[in-house]
Design a protein around this motif. Sequence first.
Motif, PDB file in Angstrom:
ATOM      1  N   PHE A 891       0.810  -1.220   0.000  1.00 55.17           N
ATOM      2  CA  PHE A 891       0.000   0.000   0.000  1.00 55.17           C
ATOM      3  C   PHE A 891       0.847   1.275   0.000  1.00 55.17           C
ATOM      4  CE2 PHE A 891      -3.226  -3.033   1.629  1.00 55.17           C
ATOM      5  CZ  PHE A 891      -4.126  -2.875   0.586  1.00 55.17           C
ATOM      6  N   TYR A 892       2.058   1.207   0.568  1.00 47.26           N
ATOM      7  CA  TYR A 892       2.930   2.396   0.519  1.00 47.26           C
ATOM      8  C   TYR A 892       4.279   1.963  -0.041  1.00 47.26           C
ATOM      9  CZ  TYR A 892       4.707   7.005   1.531  1.00 47.26           C
ATOM     10  OH  TYR A 892       5.217   8.272   1.383  1.00 47.26           O
ATOM     11  N   PRO A 893       4.434   2.037  -1.374  1.00 47.13           N
ATOM     12  CA  PRO A 893       5.648   1.508  -2.008  1.00 47.13           C
ATOM     13  C   PRO A 893       6.905   2.238  -1.546  1.00 47.13           C
ATOM     14  CG  PRO A 893       3.939   1.942  -3.639  1.00 47.13           C
ATOM     15  CD  PRO A 893       3.487   2.564  -2.365  1.00 47.13           C
ATOM     16  N   GLN A 894       8.032   1.611  -1.808  1.00 44.95           N
ATOM     17  CA  GLN A 894       9.317   2.203  -1.445  1.00 44.95           C
ATOM     18  C   GLN A 894       9.885   2.927  -2.668  1.00 44.95           C
ATOM     19  OE1 GLN A 894      12.491  -0.431  -0.550  1.00 44.95           O
ATOM     20  NE2 GLN A 894      13.201   0.800   1.149  1.00 44.95           N
ATOM     21  N   LEU A 895      10.280   4.178  -2.485  1.00 45.78           N
ATOM     22  CA  LEU A 895      10.822   4.996  -3.577  1.00 45.78           C
ATOM     23  C   LEU A 895      12.258   5.394  -3.207  1.00 45.78           C
ATOM     24  CD1 LEU A 895      10.148   6.450  -6.282  1.00 45.78           C
ATOM     25  CD2 LEU A 895       9.351   8.395  -4.929  1.00 45.78           C
ATOM     26  N   LEU A 896      13.228   4.896  -3.992  1.00 39.32           N
ATOM     27  CA  LEU A 896      14.644   5.116  -3.658  1.00 39.32           C
ATOM     28  C   LEU A 896      15.315   5.984  -4.714  1.00 39.32           C
ATOM     29  CD1 LEU A 896      15.625   1.406  -2.875  1.00 39.32           C
ATOM     30  CD2 LEU A 896      15.000   3.151  -1.221  1.00 39.32           C
ATOM     31  N   PRO A 897      15.914   7.107  -4.312  1.00 41.20           N
ATOM     32  CA  PRO A 897      16.666   7.914  -5.283  1.00 41.20           C
ATOM     33  C   PRO A 897      18.017   7.243  -5.553  1.00 41.20           C
ATOM     34  CG  PRO A 897      16.708   8.951  -3.108  1.00 41.20           C
ATOM     35  CD  PRO A 897      15.912   7.692  -2.970  1.00 41.20           C
ATOM     36  N   ILE A 898      18.380   7.086  -6.826  1.00 37.89           N
ATOM     37  CA  ILE A 898      19.656   6.400  -7.128  1.00 37.89           C
ATOM     38  C   ILE A 898      20.611   7.274  -7.936  1.00 37.89           C
ATOM     39  CG2 ILE A 898      18.705   4.070  -6.993  1.00 37.89           C
ATOM     40  CD1 ILE A 898      18.628   4.154 -10.117  1.00 37.89           C
ATOM     41  N   HIS A 899      20.267   8.562  -8.093  1.00 37.02           N
ATOM     42  CA  HIS A 899      21.126   9.407  -8.926  1.00 37.02           C
ATOM     43  C   HIS A 899      22.287   9.999  -8.132  1.00 37.02           C
ATOM     44  CE1 HIS A 899      17.539  11.489  -7.460  1.00 37.02           C
ATOM     45  NE2 HIS A 899      18.370  12.443  -7.109  1.00 37.02           N
ATOM     46  N   SER A 900      22.200   9.934  -6.796  1.00 37.35           N
ATOM     47  CA  SER A 900      23.284  10.536  -6.007  1.00 37.35           C
ATOM     48  C   SER A 900      23.884   9.479  -5.092  1.00 37.35           C
ATOM     49  CB  SER A 900      22.729  11.704  -5.185  1.00 37.35           C
ATOM     50  OG  SER A 900      21.567  11.259  -4.490  1.00 37.35           O
ATOM     51  N   LEU A 901      24.185   8.321  -5.664  1.00 39.36           N
ATOM     52  CA  LEU A 901      24.671   7.199  -4.867  1.00 39.36           C
ATOM     53  C   LEU A 901      26.121   7.388  -4.451  1.00 39.36           C
ATOM     54  CD1 LEU A 901      23.309   4.149  -6.865  1.00 39.36           C
ATOM     55  CD2 LEU A 901      22.606   4.891  -4.608  1.00 39.36           C
ATOM     56  N   ASP A 902      26.417   6.886  -3.256  1.00 37.87           N
ATOM     57  CA  ASP A 902      27.816   6.781  -2.866  1.00 37.87           C
ATOM     58  C   ASP A 902      28.285   5.399  -3.320  1.00 37.87           C
ATOM     59  OD1 ASP A 902      30.242   6.516  -1.722  1.00 37.87           O
ATOM     60  OD2 ASP A 902      29.592   6.801   0.352  1.00 37.87           O
ATOM     61  N   LEU A 903      29.053   5.360  -4.416  1.00 40.78           N
ATOM     62  CA  LEU A 903      29.406   4.073  -5.025  1.00 40.78           C
ATOM     63  C   LEU A 903      30.322   3.246  -4.120  1.00 40.78           C
ATOM     64  CD1 LEU A 903      29.901   5.225  -8.720  1.00 40.78           C
ATOM     65  CD2 LEU A 903      27.917   4.112  -7.709  1.00 40.78           C
ATOM     66  N   LYS A 904      30.985   3.910  -3.162  1.00 36.50           N
ATOM     67  CA  LYS A 904      31.909   3.152  -2.300  1.00 36.50           C
ATOM     68  C   LYS A 904      31.169   2.481  -1.144  1.00 36.50           C
ATOM     69  CE  LYS A 904      35.792   6.302  -3.231  1.00 36.50           C
ATOM     70  NZ  LYS A 904      34.998   7.334  -3.954  1.00 36.50           N
ATOM     71  N   SER A 905      29.990   3.000  -0.803  1.00 35.41           N
ATOM     72  CA  SER A 905      29.279   2.476   0.370  1.00 35.41           C
ATOM     73  C   SER A 905      28.395   1.292  -0.026  1.00 35.41           C
ATOM     74  CB  SER A 905      28.425   3.593   0.966  1.00 35.41           C
ATOM     75  OG  SER A 905      27.270   3.076   1.547  1.00 35.41           O
ATOM     76  N   ASP A 906      28.164   0.383   0.931  1.00 39.50           N
ATOM     77  CA  ASP A 906      27.283  -0.752   0.659  1.00 39.50           C
ATOM     78  C   ASP A 906      25.826  -0.416   0.953  1.00 39.50           C
ATOM     79  OD1 ASP A 906      29.339  -2.329  -0.080  1.00 39.50           O
ATOM     80  OD2 ASP A 906      29.633  -3.252   1.900  1.00 39.50           O
ATOM     81  N   ALA A 907      25.607   0.724   1.581  1.00 36.86           N
ATOM     82  CA  ALA A 907      24.255   1.049   2.060  1.00 36.86           C
ATOM     83  C   ALA A 907      23.287   1.280   0.900  1.00 36.86           C
ATOM     84  CB  ALA A 907      24.315   2.289   2.934  1.00 36.86           C
ATOM     85  N   VAL A 908      22.033   0.886   1.138  1.00 32.53           N
ATOM     86  CA  VAL A 908      20.956   1.188   0.191  1.00 32.53           C
ATOM     87  C   VAL A 908      20.519   2.625   0.487  1.00 32.53           C
ATOM     88  CG1 VAL A 908      18.576   0.606  -0.421  1.00 32.53           C
ATOM     89  CG2 VAL A 908      20.222  -1.206   0.067  1.00 32.53           C
ATOM     90  N   PRO A 909      20.265   3.450  -0.547  1.00 32.34           N
ATOM     91  CA  PRO A 909      19.897   4.854  -0.278  1.00 32.34           C
ATOM     92  C   PRO A 909      18.607   4.941   0.536  1.00 32.34           C
ATOM     93  CG  PRO A 909      19.499   4.258  -2.594  1.00 32.34           C
ATOM     94  CD  PRO A 909      20.270   3.133  -1.981  1.00 32.34           C
ATOM     95  N   ALA A 910      18.462   6.011   1.297  1.00 31.87           N
ATOM     96  CA  ALA A 910      17.258   6.198   2.110  1.00 31.87           C
ATOM     97  C   ALA A 910      16.065   6.461   1.203  1.00 31.87           C
ATOM     98  CB  ALA A 910      17.465   7.367   3.062  1.00 31.87           C
ATOM     99  N   ALA A 911      14.927   5.883   1.553  1.00 32.86           N
ATOM    100  CA  ALA A 911      13.706   6.066   0.758  1.00 32.86           C
ATOM    101  C   ALA A 911      13.187   7.489   0.909  1.00 32.86           C
ATOM    102  CB  ALA A 911      12.652   5.074   1.207  1.00 32.86           C
ATOM    103  N   VAL A 912      12.402   7.929  -0.082  1.00 38.05           N
ATOM    104  CA  VAL A 912      11.723   9.225  -0.002  1.00 38.05           C
ATOM    105  C   VAL A 912      10.222   8.982  -0.136  1.00 38.05           C
ATOM    106  CG1 VAL A 912      13.677  10.546  -0.906  1.00 38.05           C
ATOM    107  CG2 VAL A 912      11.973   9.619  -2.492  1.00 38.05           C
ATOM    108  N   ARG A 913       9.449  10.030   0.123  1.00 37.12           N
ATOM    109  CA  ARG A 913       7.994   9.878   0.106  1.00 37.12           C
ATOM    110  C   ARG A 913       7.470   9.644  -1.305  1.00 37.12           C
ATOM    111  NH1 ARG A 913       5.897  14.337   4.410  1.00 37.12           N
ATOM    112  NH2 ARG A 913       3.891  13.481   3.778  1.00 37.12           N
TER     113      ARG A 913
END
Length: 1048
Positions: A891-913
Amino acid sequence: MSQQGYVAAPPYSQSQPGIGGFSAGFGPPNSSLHYGHYGDPNSSYSAPQPGVSKSTVPLGPSAPVGPPPPGTHQFSQTNFQNGPSTPGQQPHRFQGPPPPSNTGPSYPPYGHQSQPAYPNTASTSSTTQLANQLNSMQINSYGPGTTPSSRMSSGHPASFQGPQLPPPTQQQVALPPGSQVPPPANNVNGLCAQPSLPPMARQDGIPGSVPPNPNLQQLSGQPPGPGYHPQQANYGPQMAGSQLSYPGAFPGGPAQLSGPQQKKLDPDSIPSPIQVIENDKASRGGQIYATNTRGQVPPLVTTDCIIQDQGHASPRYIRCTTYCFPSSSDMAKQARIPLAAVIQPFAIVPPNEAPLYVVNHGETGPIRCNRCKAYMCPFMQFIEGGRRYQCGFCNCINDVPPFFFQHLDHIGRRVDHYERPELSLGSYEYVATLDYCRNNKPPKPPAYIFMIDVSYRNINSGLVKLICDELKTLLDKLPREEQEESSAIRVGFVTYNKVLHFFNVKSSLAQPQMMVVSDVGEVFVPLLDGFLVNFQESRSVVLNLLDQIPEMFADTNESETIFAPVIQAGMEALKAAECAGKLFIFHSSLPTAEAPGKLRNRDDKKLLNTDKEKTLFQPQVNSYEALARDCVANGCCVNLFLFPNQYVDVASMGLVTMYTGGTLYKYNNFQLDSDSPQFLSDLRKDVEKKTGFDAIMRVRTSTGFRATDFFGAIYMNNTTDVEMAAVDCDKAVTVEFKHDDKLNEDSGALIQCAVLYTSISGQRRLRIHNIGLNCSSQLADVYKTCETDALINFFAKSAFKAVLSQPLKTVREILVTQTAHMLACYRKNCASPSAVSQLILPDAMKVLPVYMNCLLKSCVLVGRPEIPTDERAYHRQLVMSMGVADTQLFFYPQLLPIHSLDLKSDAVPAAVRCSEERLSEGGAFILANGLSMFLWLGVSAPPELIQGLFNVPSFAHISTEATLLPDLDNPFSKKIKSILEHIQSQKPYNKTSLCLHSFFMPLIIVKQREQPEMLFRQFLVEDKSIYGGASYVDFLCCVHKEICQLLS
């Protein structure tokens, strides 16, 4: 913790009509029984009290236009204006998606929609005044301990009336120089200063009206002073059955007011699901959560933590809508919070948490209370030196069997307490004795039967060959117990078109043998010996068969198929072999051949938004219900893989799957090259799933309340036993409880769920889950421990069950009313006193409105001709068996910005509304809801990102046909691939869960301003829906208006 939760002051005060334009309000439907009846099952929704009544004024000029008498609500739904509409000004429309060029909008405006989901009520200009108000109040300066998500101001069309003086806080018009908005009042909840506005002049005759603020500049040409003024309805012809839902889309709608540039309401000022999720992750993520306290609220389903069972079941198995039950039924009826548990008895636990212990008492079997038959658990109290125990559920005193006796220590606890799982843990298993087996005989290991539709289309598309090739490797991966070398599951094979073909694959044969059953009216199984075999023993014959099937039917031109006789044949085969099992049916078309269960195309768009719409969700023939009953009785679970290219009547064909605890998979317009990965992934996961067969579940409770309603992929023969031909790690049953007496605050509310099932190795077992909840006579305690994600799971399932018997409009109205009642009760009984105009939400429920709005906009509850009937039936069926994590994401999908990724980090980017406002032309985003996954690319996305992902020079060269990204050796590609795999392999939020959802999500590539973007936009759930559904802001206003009416 702030008792108050979250406060907002909207710039309007008068109560307004309906739940947004429904002319019927809560009137006439009272006579029909609503599913939203918490408390007495026989009482339908109580009639509105005086002062809560809603307008039943018809739309159109027949409505009165003169001023109403003092003291009445002016609800004439014809007056649809915000201020005078001056000639020469364009009526302001709600902004649709941005047009591709300046030539005009590329999408149809949200105009006369013949039946939107339910209206939204905020107009743009009222949103503007909100924005001005928020800015002037500096709502973003929070005090200690609060987050930006916890305050807001909600907007409404403040003037349904026509020309009038705005209330003192509206800033729709330019303020004269030097005028001031009053400063925020002192803190209301003790934590931070909450902006609160002066009382406003009420216009509905409620005593205590305040004179208007003389400092406010009047609109030119307006008579001074508040009050009602006659006004003509000045919009065009009304469409039959349409609702006044999107004000800006009607001619003569709110005009753009002159004055300074209008500001939009800042969405950051209203509660954000993302903020709530992130706050919980920050405070509880990565920690150990021990279940040693009754009634404690677990971390959110989106928070990754390690759960330690210390006497109550892990929240992976049971989540509740509230962890503190009201002590009396009167309190429960007052709050209207559904008391429910979402039970996922076979949920997967990550490798870093303890698996379930198996307790074996040998011949004597599990120890149970003599009176209520509850199983031995941590809630049993040992007395008399350990010789007897008092049942925690019914208080009966029982003798302890001699073999189980143990002395008590100085605090009255058995000295072997921590050595026995059934005394110290919330969840464990018992080995069952013959008394728990069918016909008192030990069960045989289950069997899997693969049944393939070999009609012309499936052969031609290459699907049959794909299935046969996959099975060659998949059969080596059948599930087995940890300690066993090979799987005990036996396998069988059937193909069919208008007739059935059974195959003898006995290990002693050189070649498989085919037997044809052409009498599909009375199906029988032509062979017993050699039909169900151990794959390892018959490997060469089975592989031979799988090679031959595509060739055997290569020249077929048979396009008609049967369906019900296929299920019947599989069930009869399992029955003859005296074992439970699963049928894997691969089918592609409406079964039109002459046979039981024959279906016709009954898809009728004319039924949408009529009382007959519910028939579209019901099976068209009764034979499927009878077939489902027989399947459950014989432990036959049906998994259906559908490959339709037109209407196939999912509501009828999927019924047996739903009742037997199976899973329905649907691949529209299946294309071998693009859709195979998704299908093969789903098939592999399903075959390898840990599953309990021939299961029966019972939920026991302590005295004072009981389980009354059950929702899920289940069958119920009576009111207490939940029967499931199979139950796997994804399936959840939602159970509603009702009071039958007062609850004791000291002993709390105890729940025990017991599932009797056959394991994959053929052992009969009992899986027990226990949880203890608190009870309180204070409503504040109930609200404080609510869990919004579990509430939405309950509301979705109860609404989706209700659509079978009630008009959709009624179902939607009940959901809105229910939301308003829960929040109004909190406001009335738990919140600090404040102006009626303030919206106050309990902290634990502050994002309930956004989730509820997402549910109201789901395709199941919105009848629109553009949405295929099969798609609605399919979604309905999926949601009915979902657990809390699945419904949250769905019901509330996850929206992840991927244009400003830190390529060195393993973390998944924080979701936005999930809102269009979060997208940017220079951005790229991944959106996933557990079923679909999109990669959205802005027109000016970074060229290095496009080259890195697609290996093409620019945005224009990207092909949207692909469903997978190409394998490229560069940091961008590797990073995005790892994020996609992370989302695929588990719930996007939980790093530890293994296969929380069984669906492989195909990737849909969407380029900004191209046609497929329409599909993508439906998932931006905080925005207005193209199919008629309010934005989050508008829905919040609508709910606030309802609350004001309930309180007035």
